[in-house]
Design an enzyme around this catalytic site. Structure first.
Site, mmCIF file in Angstrom:
data_model
loop_
_atom_site.group_PDB
_atom_site.id
_atom_site.type_symbol
_atom_site.label_atom_id
_atom_site.label_comp_id
_atom_site.label_asym_id
_atom_site.label_seq_id
_atom_site.Cartn_x
_atom_site.Cartn_y
_atom_site.Cartn_z
ATOM 1 N N MET A 74 0.821 -1.204 0.000
ATOM 2 C CA MET A 74 0.000 0.000 0.000
ATOM 3 C C MET A 74 0.857 1.258 0.000
ATOM 4 O O MET A 74 2.022 1.258 0.403
ATOM 5 C CB MET A 74 -0.929 0.018 1.212
ATOM 6 N N CYS A 75 0.237 2.346 -0.471
ATOM 7 C CA CYS A 75 0.840 3.682 -0.394
ATOM 8 C C CYS A 75 -0.280 4.649 -0.042
ATOM 9 O O CYS A 75 -1.127 4.340 0.797
ATOM 10 C CB CYS A 75 1.545 4.046 -1.707
ATOM 11 N N GLY A 76 -0.329 5.815 -0.690
ATOM 12 C CA GLY A 76 -1.377 6.768 -0.387
ATOM 13 C C GLY A 76 -2.609 6.609 -1.250
ATOM 14 O O GLY A 76 -3.730 6.901 -0.819
#
Length: 449
Positions: A405-407
């Protein structure tokens, strides 16, 4: 009134400036090799770039000053201490350049680089504004660790003196920095691109530091990671970027030729959306979705010494892809003719990556955002490894089912593609970010590194 037009590159987090000199000519400051924005702005105003000023040897993009000198006859203005190897007017502290009514006075402001200059724009003897490049920024100052590790602290101390010198200018004087929010050269807290001397004296935490040691400690503590190509472009800008004889191109490459190129070491860079890459991509391809930040992540993740072949959707602009690569010194071998459909139709393998929503997250999570983002709020127990570090540390990632995951999902898919190249399987990518998970789960995010 002098018209100064900021030209913001949202992807690199930088601003170039176009100054109307009032006689059909213009001054441009810190323009990149992608001259489309400045050319368009100048054309709309009936202006010809007559001067191209660079505040420093840029690390995050190839300068367009030399290109303007060849195509438009612009006079290049830059620090004599930069020892550029192409035709330019070398300037030292206190030198002035007559722009035809307006004048440009140089102020030596080392720190971001050794040879850094700021340019004070004068109308007669009245200061109009100051181009501060990578010195005084909105709420910050540019990083000092791009030259050499052993020089970082000395440059930070030089930055302290430079900001104090700029603070002596009139409080109401406009400040036009080059680096801003989104630039890996700096860490400004907000989205404002321009400011004034007085606003910075009142609000910039670095200008409010009580002494030099406090300033240096605060600046060094703010330094995050940066793309490796930053260590190469300064020297390329000193020698002089190659002059383009036309727009960079993205020639079509037939499927079989691409297959042979991959066998010989080429890298496929897939610029389609996260959802499109997840639904089907060439095994081993690198996902870097085309968006404003494409150039930075191309320079961070793609090896410059390998031929790069693009896979794009037919709706994506090939000129935008080629220009973003060119402005950081990356040449592209071409694009896969017909895209992913042609690859599949030729009988070559296609693989998928699972895309999950916030309510589907379960098991170990790998968060690949920048350290500051992770510290501001992450899923409880999430592993952390910045995307920029992942390429060299994939063996530290557990060979187990993972949600990456990231933003929003773009960087996470890039991370998943790197892990897939290294042999990781059973990966999923979160379509969203930590706030989406918190909203769905009703649980609080953890903070801290």
């Amino acid at each position: 009134m002098v018209e100064v037009v900021p030209l913001v590159d949202e992807g690199l987090g930088n601003s170039a400036y176009l100054v109307d000199l009032g006689d059909g000519r213009a001054l441009v400051v810190d323009v990149s090799l992608d001259l489309r924005p400045v050319s368009s702005a100048a054309r709309r105003r009936g202006l010809r770039p007559a001067f191209a000023a660079d505040t420093h040897l840029h690390a995050d993009f190839l300068s367009g000053a030399r290109q303007l000198s060849v195509t438009d006859g612009a006079q290049v203005l830059a620090s004599a201490a930069g020892h550029r190897e192409f035709t330019h007017t070398g300037l030292r502290d206190g030198d002035e350049v007559d722009l035809g009514g307006l004048r440009l006075r140089t102020l030596s402001t080392p720190g971001h680089t050794h040879e850094h200059l700021s340019f004070l724009l004068l109308d007669d003897d009245r200061p109009v504004g100051v181009f501060t490049g990578g010195s005084l920024l909105v709420g910050a100052a540019a990083r000092t660790d791009l030259v050499a590790p052993h020089q970082t602290e000395a440059l930070a101390r030089a930055q302290y003196a430079s900001l104090r010198r700029l603070a002596e200018l009139p409080d109401d004087l406009p400040v036009w920095p080059t680096h801003g929010a989104g630039s890996f050269c700096s860490a400004p807290p907000g989205a404002e691109r321009t400011t004034t001397i007085g606003r910075e004296k009142a609000a910039n935490p670095l200008l409010r530091a009580p002494d030099e040691d406090s300033f240096v400690a605060a600046l060094l503590a703010s330094l995050g990671s940066f793309p490796p190509y930053f260590l190469e472009l300064g020297e390329l800008n000193r020698r002089g970027p190659g002059v383009l004889d036309g727009p960079p191109r993205l020639p079509g490459l037939p499927t079989e030729r691409v297959r042979r190129m991959l066998t010989d070491g080429a890298q496929l860079v897939d610029v389609r959306t996260v959802a499109q890459f997840a639904a089907g991509h060439v095994p081993g391809s690198l996902s870097i979705p085309l968006r404003p930040a494409f150039a930075s992540w191309l320079g961070w993740l793609a090896a410059p010494d390998r031929p790069l072949v693009i896979v794009r959707d037919q709706d994506q602009d090939p000129a935008e892809i080629a220009w973003q690569a060119a402005k950081i010194g990356y040449g592209l071998a071409g694009e896969l003719t017909g895209g992913i459909d042609a690859w599949g139709s030729a009988g070559h393998p296609i693989t998928t990556t699972r895309l999950v929503q916030a309510h589907q997250v379960e098991g170990p999570v790998l968060d690949i955002r920048q350290t500051t983002e992770y510290a501001a709020g992450h899923l409880p127990g999430a592993l952390h490894l910045e995307l920029g570090e992942l390429l060299h540390r994939v063996d530290e990632v557990p060979a187990a089912p993972l949600v990456v995951m990231c933003g929003h999902g773009e960087r996470a898919m890039g991370a998943a593609s790197l892990l897939e190249q290294a042999g990781h399987r059973d990966l999923a990518v979160l379509d969203g970010g930590p706030e989406d998970w918190a909203a769905i789960s009703g649980r609080a995010l953890e903070t801290g590194a």
